[in-house]
Write a protein that holds these residues in place. Structure first.
Motif, mmCIF file in Angstrom:
data_model
loop_
_atom_site.group_PDB
_atom_site.id
_atom_site.type_symbol
_atom_site.label_atom_id
_atom_site.label_comp_id
_atom_site.label_asym_id
_atom_site.label_seq_id
_atom_site.Cartn_x
_atom_site.Cartn_y
_atom_site.Cartn_z
ATOM 1 N N SER A 1 -4.758 41.003 33.465
ATOM 2 C CA SER A 1 -5.348 41.356 32.180
ATOM 3 C C SER A 1 -4.482 42.394 31.473
ATOM 4 O O SER A 1 -3.987 43.345 32.073
ATOM 5 C CB SER A 1 -6.764 41.896 32.386
ATOM 6 O OG SER A 1 -6.774 43.012 33.258
ATOM 7 N N LYS A 2 -4.277 42.207 30.169
ATOM 8 C CA LYS A 2 -3.450 43.105 29.369
ATOM 9 C C LYS A 2 -4.212 44.390 29.080
ATOM 10 O O LYS A 2 -5.386 44.364 28.718
ATOM 11 C CB LYS A 2 -3.056 42.440 28.053
ATOM 12 C CG LYS A 2 -2.290 43.358 27.102
ATOM 13 C CD LYS A 2 -2.066 42.728 25.742
ATOM 14 C CE LYS A 2 -1.463 43.739 24.763
ATOM 15 N NZ LYS A 2 -1.277 43.173 23.410
ATOM 16 N N ILE A 3 -3.531 45.526 29.246
ATOM 17 C CA ILE A 3 -4.178 46.804 28.961
ATOM 18 C C ILE A 3 -3.390 47.638 27.953
ATOM 19 O O ILE A 3 -3.855 48.703 27.541
ATOM 20 C CB ILE A 3 -4.384 47.619 30.251
ATOM 21 C CG1 ILE A 3 -3.065 47.817 31.008
ATOM 22 C CG2 ILE A 3 -5.427 46.971 31.131
ATOM 23 C CD1 ILE A 3 -3.191 48.756 32.214
ATOM 24 N N GLY A 4 -2.192 47.184 27.544
ATOM 25 C CA GLY A 4 -1.422 47.941 26.567
ATOM 26 C C GLY A 4 -0.038 47.357 26.384
ATOM 27 O O GLY A 4 0.227 46.215 26.781
ATOM 28 N N THR A 5 0.844 48.152 25.797
ATOM 29 C CA THR A 5 2.228 47.723 25.568
ATOM 30 C C THR A 5 3.173 48.842 26.009
ATOM 31 O O THR A 5 2.771 49.995 26.185
ATOM 32 C CB THR A 5 2.489 47.404 24.089
ATOM 33 O OG1 THR A 5 2.232 48.582 23.305
ATOM 34 C CG2 THR A 5 1.605 46.271 23.611
ATOM 35 N N CYS A 6 4.453 48.488 26.171
ATOM 36 C CA CYS A 6 5.490 49.463 26.503
ATOM 37 C C CYS A 6 6.649 49.276 25.538
ATOM 38 O O CYS A 6 7.056 48.134 25.249
ATOM 39 C CB CYS A 6 5.952 49.270 27.944
ATOM 40 S SG CYS A 6 7.047 50.582 28.559
ATOM 41 N N THR A 7 7.185 50.393 25.029
ATOM 42 C CA THR A 7 8.217 50.298 23.989
ATOM 43 C C THR A 7 9.554 49.823 24.542
ATOM 44 O O THR A 7 10.357 49.236 23.819
ATOM 45 C CB THR A 7 8.414 51.656 23.308
ATOM 46 O OG1 THR A 7 8.795 52.629 24.296
ATOM 47 C CG2 THR A 7 7.132 52.100 22.618
ATOM 48 N N GLU A 8 9.817 50.100 25.833
ATOM 49 C CA GLU A 8 11.042 49.609 26.460
ATOM 50 C C GLU A 8 10.815 49.451 27.953
ATOM 51 O O GLU A 8 9.952 50.110 28.539
ATOM 52 C CB GLU A 8 12.221 50.540 26.188
ATOM 53 C CG GLU A 8 12.039 51.964 26.650
ATOM 54 C CD GLU A 8 13.203 52.862 26.243
ATOM 55 O OE1 GLU A 8 14.082 53.089 27.105
ATOM 56 O OE2 GLU A 8 13.204 53.317 25.079
ATOM 57 N N THR B 1 14.868 58.114 36.977
ATOM 58 C CA THR B 1 14.454 56.945 36.193
ATOM 59 C C THR B 1 13.167 57.224 35.431
ATOM 60 O O THR B 1 12.347 58.063 35.838
ATOM 61 C CB THR B 1 14.202 55.727 37.099
ATOM 62 O OG1 THR B 1 13.128 56.023 37.996
ATOM 63 C CG2 THR B 1 15.451 55.357 37.881
ATOM 64 N N ALA B 2 12.996 56.491 34.347
ATOM 65 C CA ALA B 2 11.758 56.594 33.575
ATOM 66 C C ALA B 2 10.559 56.157 34.404
ATOM 67 O O ALA B 2 9.452 56.674 34.239
ATOM 68 C CB ALA B 2 11.871 55.751 32.308
ATOM 69 N N ALA B 3 10.751 55.207 35.311
ATOM 70 C CA ALA B 3 9.640 54.689 36.109
ATOM 71 C C ALA B 3 8.997 55.794 36.946
ATOM 72 O O ALA B 3 7.768 55.954 36.953
ATOM 73 C CB ALA B 3 10.122 53.553 37.001
ATOM 74 N N LEU B 4 9.831 56.576 37.676
ATOM 75 C CA LEU B 4 9.273 57.657 38.476
ATOM 76 C C LEU B 4 8.817 58.827 37.608
ATOM 77 O O LEU B 4 7.840 59.508 37.934
ATOM 78 C CB LEU B 4 10.292 58.131 39.522
ATOM 79 C CG LEU B 4 9.828 57.972 40.977
ATOM 80 C CD1 LEU B 4 9.513 56.516 41.278
ATOM 81 C CD2 LEU B 4 10.869 58.502 41.943
ATOM 82 N N ASP B 5 9.498 59.057 36.506
ATOM 83 C CA ASP B 5 9.052 60.105 35.584
ATOM 84 C C ASP B 5 7.668 59.790 35.029
ATOM 85 O O ASP B 5 6.865 60.693 34.774
ATOM 86 C CB ASP B 5 10.047 60.253 34.435
ATOM 87 C CG ASP B 5 11.289 61.043 34.828
ATOM 88 O OD1 ASP B 5 11.348 61.505 35.987
ATOM 89 O OD2 ASP B 5 12.199 61.182 33.992
ATOM 90 N N PHE B 6 7.369 58.502 34.850
ATOM 91 C CA PHE B 6 6.054 58.099 34.363
ATOM 92 C C PHE B 6 4.973 58.475 35.373
ATOM 93 O O PHE B 6 3.923 59.025 35.020
ATOM 94 C CB PHE B 6 6.037 56.590 34.106
ATOM 95 C CG PHE B 6 4.718 56.061 33.617
ATOM 96 C CD1 PHE B 6 4.083 56.620 32.520
ATOM 97 C CD2 PHE B 6 4.101 54.987 34.251
ATOM 98 C CE1 PHE B 6 2.865 56.126 32.059
ATOM 99 C CE2 PHE B 6 2.891 54.480 33.810
ATOM 100 C CZ PHE B 6 2.269 55.058 32.708
ATOM 101 N N ASP C 1 5.532 54.960 25.961
ATOM 102 C CA ASP C 1 6.833 55.205 25.346
ATOM 103 C C ASP C 1 7.628 56.119 26.274
ATOM 104 O O ASP C 1 7.357 57.318 26.359
ATOM 105 C CB ASP C 1 6.671 55.864 23.979
ATOM 106 C CG ASP C 1 8.010 56.096 23.290
ATOM 107 O OD1 ASP C 1 9.063 55.735 23.874
ATOM 108 O OD2 ASP C 1 8.008 56.643 22.169
ATOM 109 N N PRO C 2 8.620 55.569 27.023
ATOM 110 C CA PRO C 2 9.392 56.396 27.964
ATOM 111 C C PRO C 2 10.039 57.613 27.324
ATOM 112 O O PRO C 2 10.275 58.618 28.008
ATOM 113 C CB PRO C 2 10.442 55.418 28.499
ATOM 114 C CG PRO C 2 9.820 54.073 28.338
ATOM 115 C CD PRO C 2 9.015 54.154 27.076
ATOM 116 N N ASN C 3 10.299 57.549 26.026
ATOM 117 C CA ASN C 3 10.954 58.683 25.360
ATOM 118 C C ASN C 3 10.079 59.932 25.346
ATOM 119 O O ASN C 3 10.580 61.035 25.137
ATOM 120 C CB ASN C 3 11.328 58.306 23.930
ATOM 121 C CG ASN C 3 12.432 57.260 23.904
ATOM 122 O OD1 ASN C 3 13.407 57.362 24.637
ATOM 123 N ND2 ASN C 3 12.266 56.244 23.063
ATOM 124 N N THR C 4 8.791 59.760 25.572
ATOM 125 C CA THR C 4 7.888 60.914 25.544
ATOM 126 C C THR C 4 7.840 61.672 26.872
ATOM 127 O O THR C 4 7.319 62.780 26.921
ATOM 128 C CB THR C 4 6.456 60.474 25.175
ATOM 129 O OG1 THR C 4 5.969 59.593 26.192
ATOM 130 C CG2 THR C 4 6.426 59.770 23.837
#
Length: 614
Positions: A374-381, A393-398, A592-595
């Motif tokens: 099920s879709k719960i949102g979007t990702c900018t990149e 990495t952005a993944a672990l930073d998230f 948004d990984p940039n955040t």
């Protein structure tokens, strides 16, 4: 029904049965014992075993939404195990003089997949639904199972419900009532196995679980259950099982083969002790081993007291293998005695899924497939964890952002509100990735594959540095700028992980509102690798105070990292980190990984940045 769901009833291989299935699975026919005929004819009792099933019924990867596959082309799940079990039973039944085989499990059953999670948290079995693992194991016809440490992840109430749903005993001789010390689960069960023309064989099955539960699930078991040492309690219970009438004793043990402990000396009892058990506790004939996720078809050890051999077997994990232990018995002074023993493992990737198990649980599976997709949102990149073990990495930073954010909000109005907040995360799953565009529950869940809950502790700057130094032992010592293949740099062997430090025991530390920056110089010796440790551009002082967000496994001593298990706890709401991530994406609608992503740590060699390739 979706196409993805339909594929679970199929297989890459043709379903075969009987002797053909066993031959394809790697079965080796071992000659029956031929010596000592003065005692009468020998009888072979076969014992089948699984372990570390971790919620797998179908050969399905819920995070990939595809049939499971890996580099070794293993298959998983109880549906395939059922086919192997039927083949073994049919082969033995063809010999009208052979006793029926037994089927055991060595623990870690109800946690590990979205299928298991769904019926623990989304539609919990405490509401009346039968757990899919209970339904499958009942259908296959297990004789007994041992408790694993992950059985306690969802609390004792849910575990007790699962126990009541089983048509066979759930054993744990060293799971004891906190106050009385008495067994909180059945320690053992006696099975009388009919032998045509002879007296029955009385088989004692002793279950032992991992003492580490006291650390790993402290929040669920403290003041309720305690866990004695495996060897210590076996010395108490094996004689009792024998006195109760057991001709032979089989131990189903959720503890790895070779002596080691991820929690160091935090407990007086070792984590992995199955060989030590066989060597030091007389009266055990065979051990079904679990917990370590290893494939060990057969290991023979000699008990140091009795001089008798003991056979041990560990069938990998997730239903990839089925152990087959053969015990040849003869009557000695009117009692059955093991005179020869052998074991092997059968490979589940050679057979198809049992259609009866598939049909029984297809609706549960479809419900979970729909849930995780099920879709719960979007990702900018796109964010990938593929390189997380050797670069920021952005993944672990998230993950760290979500943990630190939750703790920061919870500390408002507390004495710790003004302290800087850090967070700790490990690269659990290199295959995890969150795509650009639509994001589903399975995308997020794949990034955090364990059901850990969030805590926070206070630590000093000196303790944070010591923690990072301990974590940096994950890297092998190299010199030069590279490029190095990742396997030349990561997963270094240590005294507690001689086969290589697993990814989940390497931690990255990050700041919430301001960066914690550091370099890891892997040309240097372990313990002297962390350089340029700063918070918000200023060198971290030894007495500087931080709040550190961490998962319950690590805080309770898992991995034996320094200071974190004894640090003061300032937050513990028993909220699952994975669910916090899902809730964040659901609430914000966008990632948004940039955040939250900045490059705050890196690997160097004598101060020079190095290049690592995958």
């Amino acid at each position: 029904m979706t196409n993805s769901g339909e594929r679970t009833t199929m297989t890459r291989r043709t379903l075969i049965g009987g002797a053909s299935a066993l031959a394809a699975a790697g079965f080796t026919a071992v000659p029956a014992y031929a010596g000592g005929t003065g005692h009468g004819r020998s009888v072979r009792l076969s014992v089948m075993g699984t372990t570390d099933l971790h919620g797998n019924v179908f050969n399905w990867d819920y995070f990939k939404n595809a049939e499971y596959d890996d580099s070794a082309h293993n298959d998983i799940g109880l549906a395939k195990i059922s086919t192997l079990v039927t083949a073994v039973r049919d082969r033995i039944a063809a010999d009208r003089h052979a006793p029926r085989p037994l089927l055991l499990d060595a623990g870690d059953t109800i946690q590990g997949t979205p299928l298991a999670y769904y019926f623990a948290k989304i539609e919990p079995i405490t509401g009346g639904h039968i757990h899919p693992m209970a339904a499958a194991m009942n259908r296959i016809g297990y004789d007994a199972a041992a408790l694993g440490n992950h059985e306690f992840n969802y609390g004792i109430e849910l575990l007790r419900k699962f126990q009541r749903q089983l048509r066979f005993p759930l054993l744990g001789a060293n799971a004891q009532d906190w106050t009385t010390g008495l067994p909180a689960f059945p320690p053992y069960v006696l099975k009388r196995v009919h032998v045509p023309g002879e007296k029955p064989i009385t088989v004692g099955i002793l279950g032992l679980t991992n003492p580490g539960i006291a650390i790993w699930d402290k929040a669920n078991v403290e003041n309720k259950l305690k866990f004695g040492g495996i060897v210590e309690l076996a010395k108490v219970w094996v004689p009792r099982v024998r006195k109760a009438g057991a001709d032979i004793v089989i131990a189903s043990v959720h503890s790895g083969m070779d002596l080691s402990s991820s929690y160091g000396d935090a407990l007086p009892y070792p984590e992995n002790t199955s060989v030590l058990l066989a060597e030091t506790v007389p009266g055990i004939d065979a051990v079904l081993v679990g917990h370590a996720h290893l494939e060990i078809p057969e290991r023979l050890v000699t008990n140091k007291t009795s001089g008798e051999q003991v056979v041990l077997s560990e069938p990998l994990k997730w239903g990839m293998r089925l152990s087959l232990i053969d015990l040849d018995l003869q009557k000695v002074r009117g009692r059955w005695k093991v005179v020869s023993r052998h074991s092997q493992v059968l490979n589940a990737n050679t057979v198809g899924a049992d259609p009866r198990v598939v049909e029984l649980l297809q609706k549960d599976h479809e419900k979970v497939v729909s849930y995780v997709n099920s879709k719960i949102g979007t990702c900018t990149e796109a964010m990938s964890a593929a390189t997380a073990p050797w670069e920021d990495t952005a993944a672990l930073d998230f993950v760290n952002f979500i943990q630190a954010d939750a703790v920061s909000k919870a500390l408002v109005g507390t004495p710790q509100e003004s302290l800087p907040v850090l967070a700790i995360a490990a690269p659990f799953n290199r295959a995890a990735a969150i795509p650009a565009g639509d994001v589903s529950i399975r995308d997020v869940a794949g990034l955090y594959i364990f059901d850990n809950t969030l805590l926070a502790v206070t630590m000093t700057g000196a303790q944070v540095k010591a923690y990072l130094e301990f974590s940096a032992a994950y890297y092998k010592q190299v010199t030069g700028a590279g490029p190095f293949p990742s396997d030349q740099v990561t997963n270094a062997p240590t005294s507690t992980a001689p086969g290589g430090t697993p990814d989940y025991n390497y931690d990255v530390v990050g700041g919430r509102t301001k960066p914690l920056t550091y370099k890891i110089d892997i040309a240097k010796a372990v313990g002297a690798r962390i350089t340029d440790l700063s918070y918000d551009g200023v060198a971290v002082a030894a007495d500087q105070q931080f709040v550190v967000a961490v998962n319950n496994y690590r805080q309770s001593g898992g991995g034996n990292f320094p200071h974190v298990s004894t640090a003061p706890v300032v937050y513990n709401r028993q909220v699952e980190i994975r669910q916090l991530m899902i809730d964040y994406v659901t609430a914000t609608g966008s990632v948004d990984p940039n955040t939250f992503h900045t490059v705050d740590w890196s690997l160097t060699s004598n101060g020079t940045p190095i290049t690592v390739t995958s």
